[in-house]
Write a protein that holds these residues in place. Structure first.
Motif, PDB file in Angstrom:
ATOM      1  N   LEU A 164       0.830  -1.203   0.000  1.00 27.93           N
ATOM      2  CA  LEU A 164       0.000   0.000   0.000  1.00 27.93           C
ATOM      3  C   LEU A 164       0.868   1.257   0.000  1.00 27.93           C
ATOM      4  CD1 LEU A 164      -2.878   1.114   0.064  1.00 27.93           C
ATOM      5  CD2 LEU A 164      -2.763   1.039   2.545  1.00 27.93           C
ATOM      6  N   TYR A 165       1.935   1.248   0.778  1.00 23.92           N
ATOM      7  CA  TYR A 165       2.847   2.395   0.821  1.00 23.92           C
ATOM      8  C   TYR A 165       3.434   2.656  -0.566  1.00 23.92           C
ATOM      9  CZ  TYR A 165       6.988   5.177   1.781  1.00 23.92           C
ATOM     10  OH  TYR A 165       7.952   6.155   1.742  1.00 23.92           O
ATOM     11  N   ARG A 166       3.910   1.588  -1.215  1.00 26.23           N
ATOM     12  CA  ARG A 166       4.508   1.736  -2.553  1.00 26.23           C
ATOM     13  C   ARG A 166       3.459   2.177  -3.581  1.00 26.23           C
ATOM     14  NH1 ARG A 166       6.595  -3.360  -1.508  1.00 26.23           N
ATOM     15  NH2 ARG A 166       5.668  -4.184  -3.404  1.00 26.23           N
ATOM     16  N   ALA A 167       2.254   1.649  -3.462  1.00 30.53           N
ATOM     17  CA  ALA A 167       1.184   2.011  -4.402  1.00 30.53           C
ATOM     18  C   ALA A 167       0.826   3.492  -4.270  1.00 30.53           C
ATOM     19  CB  ALA A 167      -0.045   1.136  -4.159  1.00 30.53           C
ATOM     20  N   LYS A 168       0.685   3.973  -3.025  1.00 29.51           N
ATOM     21  CA  LYS A 168       0.351   5.388  -2.811  1.00 29.51           C
ATOM     22  C   LYS A 168       1.475   6.288  -3.320  1.00 29.51           C
ATOM     23  CE  LYS A 168      -0.898   5.319   1.608  1.00 29.51           C
ATOM     24  NZ  LYS A 168      -1.531   5.564   2.909  1.00 29.51           N
ATOM     25  N   LYS A 169       2.705   5.863  -3.121  1.00 32.78           N
ATOM     26  CA  LYS A 169       3.861   6.642  -3.591  1.00 32.78           C
ATOM     27  C   LYS A 169       3.843   6.734  -5.120  1.00 32.78           C
ATOM     28  CE  LYS A 169       8.874   6.835  -3.105  1.00 32.78           C
ATOM     29  NZ  LYS A 169      10.058   6.159  -2.558  1.00 32.78           N
ATOM     30  N   GLU A 170       3.580   5.610  -5.779  1.00 34.95           N
ATOM     31  CA  GLU A 170       3.501   5.595  -7.247  1.00 34.95           C
ATOM     32  C   GLU A 170       2.363   6.494  -7.738  1.00 34.95           C
ATOM     33  OE1 GLU A 170       4.538   3.171  -9.929  1.00 34.95           O
ATOM     34  OE2 GLU A 170       6.190   2.326  -8.781  1.00 34.95           O
ATOM     35  N   LEU A 171       1.202   6.386  -7.081  1.00 38.19           N
ATOM     36  CA  LEU A 171       0.057   7.193  -7.490  1.00 38.19           C
ATOM     37  C   LEU A 171       0.327   8.682  -7.310  1.00 38.19           C
ATOM     38  CD1 LEU A 171      -2.974   5.097  -6.180  1.00 38.19           C
ATOM     39  CD2 LEU A 171      -2.351   5.533  -8.559  1.00 38.19           C
ATOM     40  N   ARG A 172       0.987   9.041  -6.206  1.00 38.92           N
ATOM     41  CA  ARG A 172       1.323  10.460  -5.989  1.00 38.92           C
ATOM     42  C   ARG A 172       2.214  10.977  -7.112  1.00 38.92           C
ATOM     43  NH1 ARG A 172       2.450   8.915  -0.541  1.00 38.92           N
ATOM     44  NH2 ARG A 172       0.592   9.273   0.680  1.00 38.92           N
ATOM     45  N   THR A 173       3.170  10.163  -7.523  1.00 43.05           N
ATOM     46  CA  THR A 173       4.082  10.562  -8.593  1.00 43.05           C
ATOM     47  C   THR A 173       3.312  10.747  -9.900  1.00 43.05           C
ATOM     48  OG1 THR A 173       5.875   9.320  -7.550  1.00 43.05           O
ATOM     49  CG2 THR A 173       6.157   9.907  -9.857  1.00 43.05           C
ATOM     50  N   ILE A 174       2.489   9.777 -10.244  1.00 42.49           N
ATOM     51  CA  ILE A 174       1.737   9.824 -11.505  1.00 42.49           C
ATOM     52  C   ILE A 174       0.713  10.953 -11.486  1.00 42.49           C
ATOM     53  CG2 ILE A 174       0.112   8.578 -12.972  1.00 42.49           C
ATOM     54  CD1 ILE A 174       1.522   5.977 -11.982  1.00 42.49           C
ATOM     55  N   ILE A 175      -0.085  11.029 -10.417  1.00 45.48           N
ATOM     56  CA  ILE A 175      -1.127  12.051 -10.337  1.00 45.48           C
ATOM     57  C   ILE A 175      -0.506  13.439 -10.195  1.00 45.48           C
ATOM     58  CG2 ILE A 175      -3.040  12.928  -8.938  1.00 45.48           C
ATOM     59  CD1 ILE A 175      -3.851  10.029  -8.464  1.00 45.48           C
ATOM     60  N   GLY A 176       0.631  13.504  -9.532  1.00 45.29           N
ATOM     61  CA  GLY A 176       1.311  14.789  -9.392  1.00 45.29           C
ATOM     62  C   GLY A 176       1.624  15.411 -10.736  1.00 45.29           C
ATOM     63  N   LYS A 177       2.089  14.591 -11.675  1.00 47.45           N
ATOM     64  CA  LYS A 177       2.428  15.081 -13.024  1.00 47.45           C
ATOM     65  C   LYS A 177       1.158  15.453 -13.782  1.00 47.45           C
ATOM     66  CE  LYS A 177       6.534  12.205 -13.309  1.00 47.45           C
ATOM     67  NZ  LYS A 177       7.097  10.995 -13.878  1.00 47.45           N
ATOM     68  N   GLU A 178       0.166  14.565 -13.772  1.00 43.63           N
ATOM     69  CA  GLU A 178      -1.066  14.812 -14.524  1.00 43.63           C
ATOM     70  C   GLU A 178      -1.984  15.787 -13.792  1.00 43.63           C
ATOM     71  OE1 GLU A 178      -3.011  11.269 -15.793  1.00 43.63           O
ATOM     72  OE2 GLU A 178      -1.137  10.331 -16.422  1.00 43.63           O
ATOM     73  N   GLY A 179      -1.965  15.778 -12.475  1.00 44.51           N
ATOM     74  CA  GLY A 179      -2.847  16.608 -11.674  1.00 44.51           C
ATOM     75  C   GLY A 179      -2.532  18.090 -11.777  1.00 44.51           C
ATOM     76  N   GLU A 180      -1.288  18.416 -12.082  1.00 42.55           N
ATOM     77  CA  GLU A 180      -0.910  19.832 -12.207  1.00 42.55           C
ATOM     78  C   GLU A 180      -1.717  20.515 -13.295  1.00 42.55           C
ATOM     79  OE1 GLU A 180       3.281  19.832 -12.908  1.00 42.55           O
ATOM     80  OE2 GLU A 180       3.754  19.225 -10.862  1.00 42.55           O
ATOM     81  N   LEU A 181      -2.107  19.763 -14.313  1.00 39.84           N
ATOM     82  CA  LEU A 181      -2.885  20.340 -15.403  1.00 39.84           C
ATOM     83  C   LEU A 181      -4.287  20.724 -14.968  1.00 39.84           C
ATOM     84  CD1 LEU A 181      -1.889  17.779 -18.185  1.00 39.84           C
ATOM     85  CD2 LEU A 181      -0.931  20.059 -17.819  1.00 39.84           C
ATOM     86  N   LEU A 182      -4.782  20.063 -13.919  1.00 44.64           N
ATOM     87  CA  LEU A 182      -6.147  20.332 -13.452  1.00 44.64           C
ATOM     88  C   LEU A 182      -6.224  21.526 -12.523  1.00 44.64           C
ATOM     89  CD1 LEU A 182      -7.291  16.699 -12.714  1.00 44.64           C
ATOM     90  CD2 LEU A 182      -7.929  18.121 -14.666  1.00 44.64           C
ATOM     91  N   LEU A 183      -5.111  21.908 -11.922  1.00 45.25           N
ATOM     92  CA  LEU A 183      -5.141  22.990 -10.931  1.00 45.25           C
ATOM     93  C   LEU A 183      -4.966  24.349 -11.514  1.00 45.25           C
ATOM     94  CD1 LEU A 183      -3.078  21.240  -8.166  1.00 45.25           C
ATOM     95  CD2 LEU A 183      -5.537  21.426  -8.344  1.00 45.25           C
TER      96      LEU A 183
END
Length: 183
Positions: A164-183
């Motif tokens: 779970l720790y590794r999954a959340k870390k991966e998701l933060r990295t991926i969403i961080g890159k794509e999520g910047e476009l939404l903000l």
């Protein structure tokens, strides 16, 4: 909530409507869980029917040591993996995909923003390994405990915690890159 055990006990005592309550309570989440494996809603629905059929046919297999939901998900996972293993042997015909349209009371801009956020999260989930997708789904979408998740995934609690720790870390990295476009 009784975690399904009392409904199942009532069913075992002869109350047929109790089994209907079990299906009503767990059907949607079980189908959604199975669909994450098989990537086919029709197949997931069929597998869920098999799970409930097994519960009906083999009444004495459930021993009340785990929550009924955990037991159903364990069977569902096993049947989904079996389906994936054998699906190449069958010729599948896909029918037209029908998407139900969500009705939002808010304005169209809110709908678009919510849809885009869902897309980003779903895309991010699809980019991480299947095992990580499974642990995220079980803990956050199904709200199962670490112990229940460990039992379903056939791992110990520490392995679930690390995964779970590794999954959340991966998701933060991926969403961080794509999520910047939404903000």
């Amino acid at each position: 909530m009784d975690n399904g055990a009392s409904s199942y006990r009532r069913f075992l005592d002869g109350d047929e409507s109790a089994f209907d309550n079990i299906i009503e309570e767990y059907k949607d989440s079980l189908i959604f869980f199975i669909e994450r494996f098989v990537q086919d809603l029709s197949a997931a629905e069929d597998i869920a029917i098999e799970v409930f059929s097994d519960l009906l046919a083999y009444k004495n297999r459930y021993n009340f040591k785990v929550q009924l939901k955990t037991y159903l998900f364990m069977i569902g996972r096993s049947k989904a993996l079996n389906y994936i293993k054998h699906r190449d042997k069958f010729y599948m015909v896909e029918y037209e995909n029908v998407e139900s349209e969500l009705i939002y009371k808010d304005n169209i801009e809110d709908k678009i923003l919510v849809d885009e956020l869902k897309r980003v999260v779903n895309d991010a989930l699809n980019k991480i390994p299947e095992e990580m997708q499974e642990v995220i789904h079980l803990i956050f979408f199904e709200e199962l405990s670490y112990a229940e998740t460990a039992k379903i995934m056939k791992k110990n609690k520490k392995q679930i915690d690390n995964l779970l720790y590794r999954a959340k870390k991966e998701l933060r990295t991926i969403i961080g890159k794509e999520g910047e476009l939404l903000l």
